[in-house]
Design an enzyme around this catalytic site. Sequence first.
Site, mmCIF file in Angstrom:
data_model
loop_
_atom_site.group_PDB
_atom_site.id
_atom_site.type_symbol
_atom_site.label_atom_id
_atom_site.label_comp_id
_atom_site.label_asym_id
_atom_site.label_seq_id
_atom_site.Cartn_x
_atom_site.Cartn_y
_atom_site.Cartn_z
ATOM 1 N N ASN A 252 0.857 -1.186 0.000
ATOM 2 C CA ASN A 252 0.000 0.000 0.000
ATOM 3 C C ASN A 252 0.889 1.231 0.000
ATOM 4 O OD1 ASN A 252 -2.963 -0.941 0.401
ATOM 5 N ND2 ASN A 252 -1.768 -2.183 1.849
ATOM 6 N N GLU A 253 1.162 1.745 -1.184
ATOM 7 C CA GLU A 253 2.085 2.857 -1.362
ATOM 8 C C GLU A 253 1.411 4.179 -0.994
ATOM 9 O OE1 GLU A 253 5.049 2.309 -1.720
ATOM 10 O OE2 GLU A 253 5.566 0.810 -3.231
#
Length: 637
Positions: A169-170
């Site tokens: 989850n950037e």
Amino acid sequence: MVSNNINYKPAGQFEDTRFEKIHNVIFSSSDEASICVAHEIADLIKSKQAKNEVCVLGLATGSSPIRVYEELVRMHKEEGLSFSNVVSFNLDEYYPMEKNSIHSYHYFMHEHLFNHIDIPAENVNIPSGTVSTEELHQYCIDYDLKINDYGGLDFQLLGIGRTGHIGFNEPGSHYNSGTRSITLDHITRVDAAPSFLGIDNVPKKAITMGIGTVKKAKRIVLLGWGANKASILKETIEGEISSEVPATYLQEHHNTTFVINKEASEELTRFKTPWLVGPCIWDDEIIGKAIVWLCEVTGKSILRLTDKDYNDNGMSNLLAEGGSAYDLNIKMFNQLQHTITGWPGGKPNADDTSRPERAQPEKKRVIIFSPHPDDDVISMGGTFDRLVEQGHDVHVVYQTSGNIAVSDEEALKFAEVMKDISPNNGISDSIIESINRKTTKYEDHIDVRNLKGLIRRRESLAATRFVGVPDENIHFLDLPFYETGTVKKNPVGEADIEIVANKIDEIKPHQIYAAGDLADPHGTHKVCLDAIFAALENLKHNDYMNDCWVWLYRGAWHEWDIHQIEMAVPMSPDQVLKKRKAIFYHQSQKDGVMFQGSDTREFWVRAEDRNSDTAKKYQSLGLADYAALEAFKRYHF
């Protein structure tokens, strides 16, 4: 609330300060921390078994959880811990990615855990990197639905990336996001580049559980190891919730603990500037750290600090203990002044009371340990030069061959030169053929490895001859832990420790220099340092070790903080240039090397900038203005 069944025994108790928004415990070592986390997982599995219930685990990959998995495997084999009631869901997978690739998380999980325990194969769930693009959206929805069908995750194990990502989850990820396809951040790909032998080989996409999926877990434990994670952990634990740092969403989770080691905790306010949190014990290290920080905050040199500066910046109790700003300033100034020496081996016939090194013996036997075949000149080339010029018996000990850092193109060039010189040389033909028919970038034939090692060895000898060290004082250990033929290395073993100890025993040094930079992105520095420390422990009862001092330098990634420095060796502009030339002899490591880390500057540029920055910091504190300084911290064994 935090789970009541935690048996963690952290190095420092958790303090609920106004700065920290996530429960965390700090351990002296990642090994100790990992074992505690593994036991929490084992206790959960057993409690579920006692109720005849399924235990649903969310699992992570990467280097952080490896020791946790090793302990779980040990408990299974030696203590009978069963995983028969466990259902696992992994966080993520590169996309596209074949299951049998050594870079797939499917491969990783089976290598480190699933192949060694009794979990039913049908209970293992890992996102597939081979799903077609047309089916990918529905596949991700189904992954979340399957987790829900099992009643959600009982326990989620996490690591954290330098971007603040959990799973993949950037930055920009939504707090309510589900499992999905995502484009990887450049920094994430840079960090993965060493294991892929270059960023060009790192996939640009991945499948990841979403923030929303992770947050539904009943219990979350996040692991964070090392100085490289210190900055993002501070931001996550103390910062505001933001999509730019996805891990901050965990502040909203009711049962999350961050388990981190000492190095990873160093940026937290209670360790970085504890005087801002509350009363603290003013030992010499804290005083030094505080005064240097106060100079940075006020923009003043040490001797210009006033009582008001101390009082206005949360240090009034130090002032009360220290007597006055004048007394504190003079003591700190003298302390830093005494770290500076142009005689790293000790100045002959001088009063050494306030010098970092002893005057006697006048000529010392010196070992410079270099993890890779260029760390000696990159990290302490100026000091190296001083030791040789001042007549000490300097030995350089290269701990690893460094062969994996030589590109195939570089090796092919040398093999073709060999063939040109000796057309009937079968070895050169074999090497050329082996390189040209490689089906994977990640494993070399033994002849190719040997050639790459020889390239590094000859570059090292060229550099040490330039500095003025005779060849008989250059030693190549080729430690076994490194010689796997792949990027993945083995843990340090007894054979490695014995080889290092034998070399120390042979030379019987008065000084040892060793790399203390644990920010090395592929971990070789730490393993090499562990081998040295273990060797010193084995040798410390020998009489000659009473006269041996150990100095730690830092590599091409970090430098010691000013308050930590115990010896600072100045370099003139001419010496800076000589150091640069010595580094240039390592030609295979110039111009876009394979293990660059997150810093795109060449190593010689990094080294010069770091040494120049240290000199500027000394000068800003009111000390002499040097072109460059190399810094060292003494290790007491």
